[in-house]
Design a protein around this motif. Structure first.
Motif, PDB file in Angstrom:
ATOM      1  N   VAL A 228       0.859  -1.179   0.000  1.00  0.00           N
ATOM      2  CA  VAL A 228       0.000   0.000   0.000  1.00  0.00           C
ATOM      3  C   VAL A 228       0.897   1.230   0.000  1.00  0.00           C
ATOM      4  O   VAL A 228       1.755   1.384   0.883  1.00  0.00           O
ATOM      5  N   TYR A 236      -2.929   3.570  -3.086  1.00  0.00           N
ATOM      6  CA  TYR A 236      -3.005   2.482  -4.058  1.00  0.00           C
ATOM      7  C   TYR A 236      -2.596   1.180  -3.376  1.00  0.00           C
ATOM      8  O   TYR A 236      -1.738   1.175  -2.484  1.00  0.00           O
ATOM      9  N   LEU A 264      -7.565   3.149  -3.913  1.00  0.00           N
ATOM     10  CA  LEU A 264      -8.435   2.942  -2.761  1.00  0.00           C
ATOM     11  C   LEU A 264      -9.154   4.244  -2.417  1.00  0.00           C
ATOM     12  O   LEU A 264      -8.556   5.328  -2.481  1.00  0.00           O
ATOM     13  N   CYS A 266     -11.555   5.682   0.800  1.00  0.00           N
ATOM     14  CA  CYS A 266     -12.090   5.391   2.125  1.00  0.00           C
ATOM     15  C   CYS A 266     -13.581   5.729   2.158  1.00  0.00           C
ATOM     16  O   CYS A 266     -13.981   6.828   1.753  1.00  0.00           O
ATOM     17  N   PHE A 274     -12.387   0.575   3.013  1.00  0.00           N
ATOM     18  CA  PHE A 274     -12.040   1.199   1.749  1.00  0.00           C
ATOM     19  C   PHE A 274     -12.700   0.448   0.596  1.00  0.00           C
ATOM     20  O   PHE A 274     -12.957  -0.750   0.693  1.00  0.00           O
ATOM     21  N   SER A 275     -12.955   1.175  -0.467  1.00  0.00           N
ATOM     22  CA  SER A 275     -13.426   0.577  -1.708  1.00  0.00           C
ATOM     23  C   SER A 275     -12.275   0.593  -2.703  1.00  0.00           C
ATOM     24  O   SER A 275     -11.623   1.631  -2.890  1.00  0.00           O
ATOM     25  N   MET A 276     -12.017  -0.553  -3.346  1.00  0.00           N
ATOM     26  CA  MET A 276     -10.926  -0.646  -4.326  1.00  0.00           C
ATOM     27  C   MET A 276     -11.514  -0.792  -5.713  1.00  0.00           C
ATOM     28  O   MET A 276     -12.281  -1.734  -5.984  1.00  0.00           O
ATOM     29  N   VAL A 287     -11.876  -3.548   1.029  1.00  0.00           N
ATOM     30  CA  VAL A 287     -10.591  -3.594   1.710  1.00  0.00           C
ATOM     31  C   VAL A 287     -10.804  -2.999   3.096  1.00  0.00           C
ATOM     32  O   VAL A 287     -11.419  -1.937   3.227  1.00  0.00           O
ATOM     33  N   VAL A 303      -7.868  -8.229   2.308  1.00  0.00           N
ATOM     34  CA  VAL A 303      -8.193  -8.123   0.881  1.00  0.00           C
ATOM     35  C   VAL A 303      -8.591  -9.533   0.455  1.00  0.00           C
ATOM     36  O   VAL A 303      -7.812 -10.273  -0.112  1.00  0.00           O
TER      37      VAL A 303
END
Length: 311
Positions: A228, A236, A264, A266, A274-276, A287, A303
């Motif tokens: 990360v 990222y 990512l 938040c 988080f949304s990826m 995430v 993940v």
């Protein structure tokens, strides 16, 4: 690792090897056409896994019968036909064999259906929670249980609906089997039992500002490594699979793709969710970071599975 530990506990408590305990305590009482012995398997009617070329549709037998044969308690070892899979599922309705012999106590059945996570967000998109050994598609007084399986060029799934006294099972022998059983089971469950898999809700409908530096670092697990970092002011995440998972892809006729760093966003700073953005793969993945240290830096990230911070 957890299932392997359970397998060893079984050996210690029973004084038998894991495979003997499985045979004498489960397979034989249920009368299942099933085996954990590959040599015995070859004496029966055996389906061979196949790979499917996504570009041409051409099929080919897999290069090996199975992967990691030593990983018995965690899977990749039990072979059975559709009748046996259904019979195994029926045992989980009331815990008894066809002759009335009790295999699982009522307390055990309850615990296997009891949600084990207070916060299950993002573990598996198709499930509401997880019990002991079972994924829970629907919680409550009429639970729906599920479990999937895979080996080289093979995919399977099993659903148990205890209140309706129904079992749904599918075995496939190609790398595209997952798409088949997912679509088939989803339709059957909806039409006949009004069961709908929980819809994932990971798209970033709102954005929350966070201190990006708290989350950067390297996280590792037996599945591989997660990096990360910050690029142009955004977080990222890049996942690098372990060699064993890359080998699994190759054995299944797939060429491992390039490990891309994905952005990512938040969506919940309090729970570090988080949304990826999956980019060309489409959609979003969940995430979540856990267990901050004294400086507020998370020590774990999930993940799909958990990874532990190493630096």
């Amino acid at each position: 690792m957890g299932m392997g530990t359970l397998g060893r506990i079984i050996e210690v408590l029973t004084g038998e090897s894991y495979h003997r305990a499985l045979r004498t305590r489960i397979l034989q009482p249920l009368g299942l056409n099933a085996t954990a012995d590959a040599e015995e398997l070859l004496l029966r009617s055996t389906a061979v896994g196949h790979t499917v070329d996504s570009a041409t549709g051409n099929t080919a037998p897999v290069s090996r019968l199975r992967a990691w044969p030593e990983n018995g308690p965690a899977g990749s070892r039990l072979w059975l036909d559709i009748d046996a899979l259904i019979a195994f599922g029926r045992m989980h309705i009331d815990g008894t064999a066809p002759d009335g012999r009790r295999i699982l106590s009522p307390w055990t059945l309850h615990e296997m259906r009891e949600p084990q996570f207070d916060d299950y967000w993002g573990c598996f998109p198709m499930y509401a929670n997880y019990g002991l050994g079972w994924a829970i598609v629907r919680q409550g007084d009429a639970p729906v249980l599920a479990h999937g399986g895979a080996n080289l060029g093979m995919h399977s799934t099993l659903y148990v609906l205890p209140e309706q006294q129904a079992v749904l099972a599918v075995l496939t022998n190609s790398t595209t089997g997952f798409q088949l059983y997912s679509s088939l089971c989803s339709r059957l469950l909806q039409e006949h039992f009004d069961v709908h898999s929980p819809a994932p809700a990971y798209a970033p409908h709102s954005t929350v500002e966070v201190d990006n530096d708290l989350f950067t670092g390297v996280y590792r697990s037996p599945n591989g490594q997660v990096d990360v970092d910050v690029r142009d002011g955004r977080l990222y995440l890049r996942t690098t699979p372990a060699p064993s998972l890359t080998a699994w892809d190759r054995l299944n006729g797939r060429t491992p793709g390039e490990c891309q760093a994905l952005p990512l966003v938040c969506i919940d700073s309090q729970q570090r969710r988080f949304s990826m953005d999956l980019g060309q793969a489409g959609g979003f993945a969940a995430v979540q970071f856990y267990d901050p240290d004294a400086n507020g830096c998370p020590t774990l990230v999930r993940v799909g599975t958990l990874y532990e911070r190493t630096r």
